[in-house]
Design an enzyme around this catalytic site. Sequence first.
Site, PDB file in Angstrom:
ATOM      1  N   PHE A 203       9.659  -6.410   9.675  1.00  0.00           N
ATOM      2  CA  PHE A 203      10.733  -5.647   9.028  1.00  0.00           C
ATOM      3  C   PHE A 203      10.867  -4.252   9.643  1.00  0.00           C
ATOM      4  O   PHE A 203      11.897  -3.922  10.243  1.00  0.00           O
ATOM      5  CB  PHE A 203      10.449  -5.605   7.515  1.00  0.00           C
TER       6      PHE A 203
ATOM      7  N   ASP B 286       4.341 -10.015  18.702  1.00  0.00           N
ATOM      8  CA  ASP B 286       4.254 -10.490  17.319  1.00  0.00           C
ATOM      9  C   ASP B 286       3.721 -11.916  17.316  1.00  0.00           C
ATOM     10  O   ASP B 286       4.019 -12.684  18.233  1.00  0.00           O
ATOM     11  CB  ASP B 286       5.652 -10.461  16.665  1.00  0.00           C
ATOM     12  N   ASN B 287       2.931 -12.261  16.286  1.00  0.00           N
ATOM     13  CA  ASN B 287       2.465 -13.652  16.185  1.00  0.00           C
ATOM     14  C   ASN B 287       3.305 -14.464  15.202  1.00  0.00           C
ATOM     15  O   ASN B 287       3.023 -15.628  14.940  1.00  0.00           O
ATOM     16  CB  ASN B 287       0.977 -13.710  15.780  1.00  0.00           C
TER      17      ASN B 287
ATOM     18  N   THR C  50       4.357 -13.034   9.635  1.00  0.00           N
ATOM     19  CA  THR C  50       5.390 -12.574   8.691  1.00  0.00           C
ATOM     20  C   THR C  50       6.631 -12.074   9.421  1.00  0.00           C
ATOM     21  O   THR C  50       7.694 -11.954   8.821  1.00  0.00           O
ATOM     22  CB  THR C  50       4.871 -11.447   7.767  1.00  0.00           C
TER      23      THR C  50
ATOM     24  N   VAL D 243      -2.722  -9.763  17.719  1.00  0.00           N
ATOM     25  CA  VAL D 243      -3.453  -8.555  18.139  1.00  0.00           C
ATOM     26  C   VAL D 243      -4.967  -8.666  17.945  1.00  0.00           C
ATOM     27  O   VAL D 243      -5.714  -7.830  18.449  1.00  0.00           O
ATOM     28  CB  VAL D 243      -2.954  -7.285  17.412  1.00  0.00           C
TER      29      VAL D 243
ATOM     30  N   ARG E 114      -7.630   2.386  28.136  1.00  0.00           N
ATOM     31  CA  ARG E 114      -7.578   1.925  29.526  1.00  0.00           C
ATOM     32  C   ARG E 114      -6.335   2.443  30.240  1.00  0.00           C
ATOM     33  O   ARG E 114      -6.393   2.837  31.409  1.00  0.00           O
ATOM     34  CB  ARG E 114      -7.594   0.384  29.553  1.00  0.00           C
TER      35      ARG E 114
ATOM     36  N   TYR F 275      -6.417  -5.431   2.541  1.00  0.00           N
ATOM     37  CA  TYR F 275      -5.379  -4.576   3.127  1.00  0.00           C
ATOM     38  C   TYR F 275      -5.784  -3.112   3.053  1.00  0.00           C
ATOM     39  O   TYR F 275      -5.810  -2.405   4.070  1.00  0.00           O
ATOM     40  CB  TYR F 275      -4.060  -4.809   2.387  1.00  0.00           C
TER      41      TYR F 275
ATOM     42  N   THR G  42       8.790   1.248   1.747  1.00  0.00           N
ATOM     43  CA  THR G  42       9.973   1.289   2.609  1.00  0.00           C
ATOM     44  C   THR G  42      10.805   0.035   2.340  1.00  0.00           C
ATOM     45  O   THR G  42      10.248  -1.028   2.062  1.00  0.00           O
ATOM     46  CB  THR G  42       9.546   1.349   4.093  1.00  0.00           C
TER      47      THR G  42
END
Length: 316
Positions: A15, A35-36, A39, A61, A108, A147, A177
């Site tokens: 979002f 993104d995987n 969501t 990630v 890196r 979370y 948000t």
Amino acid sequence: MHLEKRILVTGGAGFIGSHLCEALLKTGAEVLCVDNFFTGARANVAHLLDNKHFEMLRHDVTIPLFVEVDQVYNMACPASPVHYQFDPVQTTKTSVHGAINMLGLAKRTKARILQASTSEVYGDPDVHPQQEDYWGNVNPIGPRSCYDEGKRCAETLFFDYYRQHQLDIKVARIFNTYGPRMHPNDGRVVSNFIVQALRGEDITLYGDGQQTRSFCYVDDLVRGLIALMESPEGVTGPINLGNPGEFTIRELAEHVIDLTGSKSQLTNKPLPEDDPKKRRPDITRAKDQLDWEPTIKLRDGLVKTITYFDELLQKL
């Protein structure tokens, strides 16, 4: 020789992430969206796929990533209780392993890196409004802990990389948000109320509806994130980004019913465990250090969000 900034946005099909990718492209940057799709949704960035400066990569990630970039916005993590409680172990891994992997990448490549943290680091606060120097009141073993504590640990990692490796970090604490591209089933109060109102269903208030939230429209928030990323090197944060306008949940429900013209009635259910009673950011630091504050009023933002959900529900 690359003149445009190369910017990595993890959770970029989510979002907030998708709105951020859009805004960054308008600045002339090259944007790599990772993104995987746990969501996030391809539909959120479908309109960007033809842009030659935009690239989409399906990647989690929690697995290291090797790319060359100048800036990293680490937005990846399910952010609504419905989603982050679905697989709490994976939620913690996304926050903690994800932070470690992105910090390693930034170290890196000598990139500047911004962490999308959350007002949930304050837990159910004893201090109101919440200032950045407040340490919070968090249950470390409750159903929301994956979370709350995951994000708190990510902040720890960011500041340890800053102190130990002199990494150029930024930490934003994002408050509630809302806006177009919110997930219709994410269990969050704005999307819940709008979807229920548009379907003519009863609107569910948890508790007596007197708990408060502060709602920031997504365009305002994205402006704040970019302002923080572009701020001078010594400005690390954490910085609260949110709208200090405070509304009870009942007031929000009444606004939504009014703006949708719905016949929905209000019903009450028990308050979920560890649900914060009050939430309002003190944004003095954002005003002073970023010259940022929200400008979009709740009703104006709700109109745009209702239009989005109305069109979405007609397609379903």
